[in-house]
Scaffold this active site. Structure first.
Site, PDB file in Angstrom:
ATOM      1  N   ARG A  39       0.821  -1.220   0.000  1.00  0.00           N
ATOM      2  CA  ARG A  39       0.000   0.000   0.000  1.00  0.00           C
ATOM      3  C   ARG A  39       0.857   1.273   0.000  1.00  0.00           C
ATOM      4  O   ARG A  39       0.477   2.276   0.605  1.00  0.00           O
ATOM      5  CB  ARG A  39      -0.944   0.046   1.205  1.00  0.00           C
ATOM      6  CG  ARG A  39      -2.048  -0.976   1.194  1.00  0.00           C
ATOM      7  CD  ARG A  39      -3.226  -0.471   0.365  1.00  0.00           C
ATOM      8  NE  ARG A  39      -4.196  -1.536   0.180  1.00  0.00           N
ATOM      9  CZ  ARG A  39      -5.291  -1.699   0.941  1.00  0.00           C
ATOM     10  NH1 ARG A  39      -5.543  -0.868   1.905  1.00  0.00           N
ATOM     11  NH2 ARG A  39      -6.104  -2.691   0.707  1.00  0.00           N
ATOM     12  N   ARG A  87      -3.455   6.466   1.179  1.00  0.00           N
ATOM     13  CA  ARG A  87      -3.992   7.643   1.874  1.00  0.00           C
ATOM     14  C   ARG A  87      -3.034   8.330   2.846  1.00  0.00           C
ATOM     15  O   ARG A  87      -3.287   9.460   3.248  1.00  0.00           O
ATOM     16  CB  ARG A  87      -5.277   7.259   2.615  1.00  0.00           C
ATOM     17  CG  ARG A  87      -6.441   7.066   1.683  1.00  0.00           C
ATOM     18  CD  ARG A  87      -7.563   6.337   2.363  1.00  0.00           C
ATOM     19  NE  ARG A  87      -7.143   4.970   2.668  1.00  0.00           N
ATOM     20  CZ  ARG A  87      -7.910   4.066   3.263  1.00  0.00           C
ATOM     21  NH1 ARG A  87      -9.120   4.381   3.653  1.00  0.00           N
ATOM     22  NH2 ARG A  87      -7.446   2.853   3.475  1.00  0.00           N
ATOM     23  N   ARG A 108      -6.695  11.425  -5.779  1.00  0.00           N
ATOM     24  CA  ARG A 108      -7.977  10.713  -5.656  1.00  0.00           C
ATOM     25  C   ARG A 108      -9.141  11.701  -5.743  1.00  0.00           C
ATOM     26  O   ARG A 108     -10.152  11.427  -6.383  1.00  0.00           O
ATOM     27  CB  ARG A 108      -8.032   9.927  -4.342  1.00  0.00           C
ATOM     28  CG  ARG A 108      -9.212   8.959  -4.304  1.00  0.00           C
ATOM     29  CD  ARG A 108      -9.368   8.311  -2.972  1.00  0.00           C
ATOM     30  NE  ARG A 108      -9.539   9.299  -1.922  1.00  0.00           N
ATOM     31  CZ  ARG A 108      -9.711   9.005  -0.632  1.00  0.00           C
ATOM     32  NH1 ARG A 108      -9.709   7.745  -0.243  1.00  0.00           N
ATOM     33  NH2 ARG A 108      -9.871   9.953   0.243  1.00  0.00           N
ATOM     34  N   ASP A 158      -6.668  -2.633  -7.489  1.00  0.00           N
ATOM     35  CA  ASP A 158      -7.204  -3.338  -6.324  1.00  0.00           C
ATOM     36  C   ASP A 158      -7.428  -4.798  -6.685  1.00  0.00           C
ATOM     37  O   ASP A 158      -7.631  -5.114  -7.863  1.00  0.00           O
ATOM     38  CB  ASP A 158      -8.510  -2.706  -5.853  1.00  0.00           C
ATOM     39  CG  ASP A 158      -8.819  -3.125  -4.424  1.00  0.00           C
ATOM     40  OD1 ASP A 158      -8.244  -2.535  -3.500  1.00  0.00           O
ATOM     41  OD2 ASP A 158      -9.589  -4.080  -4.242  1.00  0.00           O
ATOM     42  N   TYR A 205     -14.923 -12.088  -0.409  1.00  0.00           N
ATOM     43  CA  TYR A 205     -15.605 -10.819  -0.716  1.00  0.00           C
ATOM     44  C   TYR A 205     -16.823 -11.052  -1.612  1.00  0.00           C
ATOM     45  O   TYR A 205     -17.855 -10.394  -1.461  1.00  0.00           O
ATOM     46  CB  TYR A 205     -14.638  -9.837  -1.388  1.00  0.00           C
ATOM     47  CG  TYR A 205     -13.587  -9.275  -0.445  1.00  0.00           C
ATOM     48  CD1 TYR A 205     -13.891  -8.203   0.400  1.00  0.00           C
ATOM     49  CD2 TYR A 205     -12.316  -9.816  -0.380  1.00  0.00           C
ATOM     50  CE1 TYR A 205     -12.939  -7.692   1.269  1.00  0.00           C
ATOM     51  CE2 TYR A 205     -11.356  -9.306   0.492  1.00  0.00           C
ATOM     52  CZ  TYR A 205     -11.671  -8.249   1.318  1.00  0.00           C
ATOM     53  OH  TYR A 205     -10.736  -7.758   2.181  1.00  0.00           O
TER      54      TYR A 205
HETATM   55  O1  CP3 Z   1       0.147  -1.701  -2.507  1.00  0.00           O
HETATM   56  C1  CP3 Z   1      -0.186  -0.783  -3.276  1.00  0.00           C
HETATM   57  O2  CP3 Z   1       0.193   0.413  -3.125  1.00  0.00           O
HETATM   58  C2  CP3 Z   1      -0.984  -1.124  -4.520  1.00  0.00           C
HETATM   59  C3  CP3 Z   1      -2.377  -0.933  -4.446  1.00  0.00           C
HETATM   60  C4  CP3 Z   1      -3.295  -1.897  -3.690  1.00  0.00           C
HETATM   61  C5  CP3 Z   1      -4.550  -1.457  -3.192  1.00  0.00           C
HETATM   62  N1  CP3 Z   1      -5.221  -2.533  -2.741  1.00  0.00           N
HETATM   63  C6  CP3 Z   1      -5.019  -0.065  -3.225  1.00  0.00           C
HETATM   64  C7  CP3 Z   1      -6.112   0.327  -2.317  1.00  0.00           C
HETATM   65  C8  CP3 Z   1      -3.217  -3.259  -3.448  1.00  0.00           C
HETATM   66  C9  CP3 Z   1      -2.070  -4.222  -3.721  1.00  0.00           C
HETATM   67  C10 CP3 Z   1      -4.450  -3.663  -2.853  1.00  0.00           C
HETATM   68  C11 CP3 Z   1      -4.770  -5.038  -2.489  1.00  0.00           C
HETATM   69  C12 CP3 Z   1      -5.981  -5.326  -1.714  1.00  0.00           C
HETATM   70  N2  CP3 Z   1      -7.216  -4.745  -1.809  1.00  0.00           N
HETATM   71  C13 CP3 Z   1      -6.078  -6.368  -0.776  1.00  0.00           C
HETATM   72  C14 CP3 Z   1      -4.985  -7.354  -0.454  1.00  0.00           C
HETATM   73  C15 CP3 Z   1      -3.934  -6.746   0.400  1.00  0.00           C
HETATM   74  C16 CP3 Z   1      -4.356  -6.525   1.803  1.00  0.00           C
HETATM   75  O3  CP3 Z   1      -4.427  -5.342   2.187  1.00  0.00           O
HETATM   76  O4  CP3 Z   1      -4.543  -7.502   2.498  1.00  0.00           O
HETATM   77  C17 CP3 Z   1      -7.388  -6.370  -0.268  1.00  0.00           C
HETATM   78  C18 CP3 Z   1      -7.946  -7.307   0.775  1.00  0.00           C
HETATM   79  C19 CP3 Z   1      -8.103  -5.346  -0.945  1.00  0.00           C
HETATM   80  C20 CP3 Z   1      -9.543  -4.996  -0.822  1.00  0.00           C
HETATM   81  C21 CP3 Z   1      -9.720  -3.628  -0.351  1.00  0.00           C
HETATM   82  N3  CP3 Z   1      -9.422  -2.513  -1.094  1.00  0.00           N
HETATM   83  C22 CP3 Z   1     -10.187  -3.203   0.902  1.00  0.00           C
HETATM   84  C23 CP3 Z   1     -10.615  -4.124   2.020  1.00  0.00           C
HETATM   85  C24 CP3 Z   1     -10.164  -1.804   0.892  1.00  0.00           C
HETATM   86  C25 CP3 Z   1     -10.648  -0.861   1.945  1.00  0.00           C
HETATM   87  C26 CP3 Z   1      -9.707  -0.904   3.098  1.00  0.00           C
HETATM   88  C27 CP3 Z   1      -9.239   0.456   3.474  1.00  0.00           C
HETATM   89  O5  CP3 Z   1      -8.049   0.551   3.831  1.00  0.00           O
HETATM   90  O6  CP3 Z   1     -10.054   1.388   3.431  1.00  0.00           O
HETATM   91  C28 CP3 Z   1      -9.643  -1.391  -0.353  1.00  0.00           C
HETATM   92  C29 CP3 Z   1      -9.439  -0.004  -0.793  1.00  0.00           C
HETATM   93  C30 CP3 Z   1      -8.067   0.379  -1.241  1.00  0.00           C
HETATM   94  N4  CP3 Z   1      -7.268  -0.361  -2.078  1.00  0.00           N
HETATM   95  C31 CP3 Z   1      -7.397   1.599  -0.927  1.00  0.00           C
HETATM   96  C32 CP3 Z   1      -6.181   1.571  -1.619  1.00  0.00           C
HETATM   97  C33 CP3 Z   1      -5.139   2.658  -1.686  1.00  0.00           C
HETATM   98  C34 CP3 Z   1      -7.969   2.727  -0.097  1.00  0.00           C
HETATM   99  C35 CP3 Z   1      -9.053   3.356  -0.877  1.00  0.00           C
HETATM  100  C36 CP3 Z   1      -9.078   4.849  -0.800  1.00  0.00           C
HETATM  101  O7  CP3 Z   1      -8.198   5.539  -1.347  1.00  0.00           O
HETATM  102  O8  CP3 Z   1     -10.048   5.352  -0.199  1.00  0.00           O
END
Ligand code: CP3
Length: 355
Positions: free
Chosen positions: A27, A31, A40, A77, A154
């Site tokens: 990540r 944010r 964003r 994602d 999911y």
């Molecule tokens: O690592 C990186 O920088 C690359 C981008 C990346 C994102 N999601 C961006 C993201 C990667 C590799 C993921 C993977 C992802 N997404 C996983 C597996 C990794 C992990 O964290 O276990 C999972 C389970 C998801 C599903 C997902 N996406 C969830 C549960 C959420 C919300 C959680 C939260 O932190 O709010 C997301 C949203 C998400 N994916 C964000 C980002 C930067 C935040 C969204 C935003 O900007 O509001």
């Protein structure tokens, strides 16, 4: 294709000598960076950002412009794949991901198609191509996907869950339907990752965020078996270089031997496993990626440096280690604390590499 200027990350994954331990953060585009929040905002929302290749490229490069990271990860994602299968992904503020049309029975699963990555997921492939071009060989680009089990949770729940009531409910009550879903996901993920390699991804990571919630027997049957199918089907070479594959099961520390048996190149470790012990168990077969507790980054730079030094010392001499957090960086982390971690990894790791 442009020569890579920094291939430390790929070399460490293949257990080839390096001058210092490479580092990136799960990540890393997110944010905690004000510039991410600004982009964003410009895109409108998170999914609009993912679907705009230029803006996805912009946020992918933001952490690299700030910190001397050794890898870039595609900004996207894991839930883009179920979205492309027709489930209707959306993010509601503060609630995380949601699906308009969860799959809850055999008929819904049987009706699912396997998406063509260059059609339904074209925006991801365009992002990969744009990022590869803009990176211009600075560091390698990581492509990724969720594991079939993690995606299935999911898809069946309709969003995030703490109880896994519907997904594990299906696994126990109607395992045939769950297996059918996992088979389709394994096919979809294999095609998706291979398309990312064709578009320019130079390493691949499979995020099995929820495999660690399973019993050992169910982990093998419902998560590992499908990651094995994916590993078996992946393109492992591009532009004359091996494309390393990293498997990350959060909470999977007791199953490292099984994971290494898949034939992947590296294992991602969360912070509940001692990396030195993990190396003694599987370090002769795979590289290790990890595993600082992400909460360490709430502490002072001095405390962060000590924690980095401990992990480097625990891993010990030589290659085969990619430094990372044990899970994603939290949104409230001050960027300067991430900088302190990255700097400490590079400075304190030189002594372990004698090239
Ligand atoms: O690592 C990186 O920088 C690359 C981008 C990346 C994102 N999601 C961006 C993201 C990667 C590799 C993921 C993977 C992802 N997404 C996983 C597996 C990794 C992990 O964290 O276990 C999972 C389970 C998801 C599903 C997902 N996406 C969830 C549960 C959420 C919300 C959680 C939260 O932190 O709010 C997301 C949203 C998400 N994916 C964000 C980002 C930067 C935040 C969204 C935003 O900007 O509001």
């Amino acid at each position: 294709m442009t020569e890579l200027k920094n291939d430390r990350f790929l070399r460490a994954l293949l257990r080839q000598p390096v001058d210092m331990t490479p580092v990136w953060m799960m990540r890393q585009a997110g944010r905690y960076l004000p510039e991410y929040r600004a982009t964003r905002e410009k895109a409108g929302n998170f999914m609009a950002l993912c679907m705009n290749p230029e803006l996805a490229c912009e946020v992918t490069l933001q952490p690299l412009d700030r910190f001397p990271l050794d890898a870039a990860i595609l900004f996207s994602d894991i839930l883009t794949v179920p979205d492309a299968m027709g489930l209707g992904l959306y993010f509601s503020e503060g609630e995380g991901p949601r699906f308009e049309r969860p799959v809850r029975d055999k008929a819904a699963i049987a009706a699912l198609g396997v998406p063509d990555p260059e059609q339904e997921l074209r925006y991801v492939m365009d992002a990969v191509r744009t990022i590869r071009h803009e990176l211009d060989g600075r560091v390698p680009l990581i492509g990724f996907s969720g594991s079939p089990w993690t995606l299935a949770t999911y898809m069946v729940e309709g969003g995030s869950t703490k109880t896994f009531s519907r997904s594990k409910g299906m696994m126990f009550d109607d395992p045939a339907s769950m297996h059918l879903l996992l088979e389709k996901l394994a096919d979809a993920v294999t095609a998706y990752l291979n398309a990312q390699v064709a578009a320019g991804a130079q390493a691949l990571m499979i995020f099995d965020t929820w495999g660690g919630t399973l019993t050992p027997k169910d982990y093998r049957a419902f998560s590992l078996a499908y990651m094995q199918r994916i590993v078996d089907g992946l393109t492992r070479e591009a532009d004359g270089r091996r494309v390393p594959v990293i498997l990350f099961t959060k909470g999977g520390g007791q199953w490292l031997e099984w994971m290494a048996d898949t034939g992947c190149d590296a294992l991602g470790l969360d912070w509940t496993t001692d990396i030195g012990e993990a190396r003694a168990r599987v370090g002769g077969r795979v590289a290790l990626q990890g595993n600082l507790d992400p909460c360490t980054l709430y502490a002072s730079p001095e405390a962060i440096e000590r924690a980095v030094a401990e992990i480097l010392a625990s891993y010990g001499e030589g290659t085969g280690h990619v430094f990372n957090l044990g899970h994603g960086i939290h949104p409230a982390i001050p960027p300067e604390h991430a900088a302190a971690m990255i700097q400490a990894v590079h400075e304190k790791s030189r002594q372990y590499h004698s090239t």
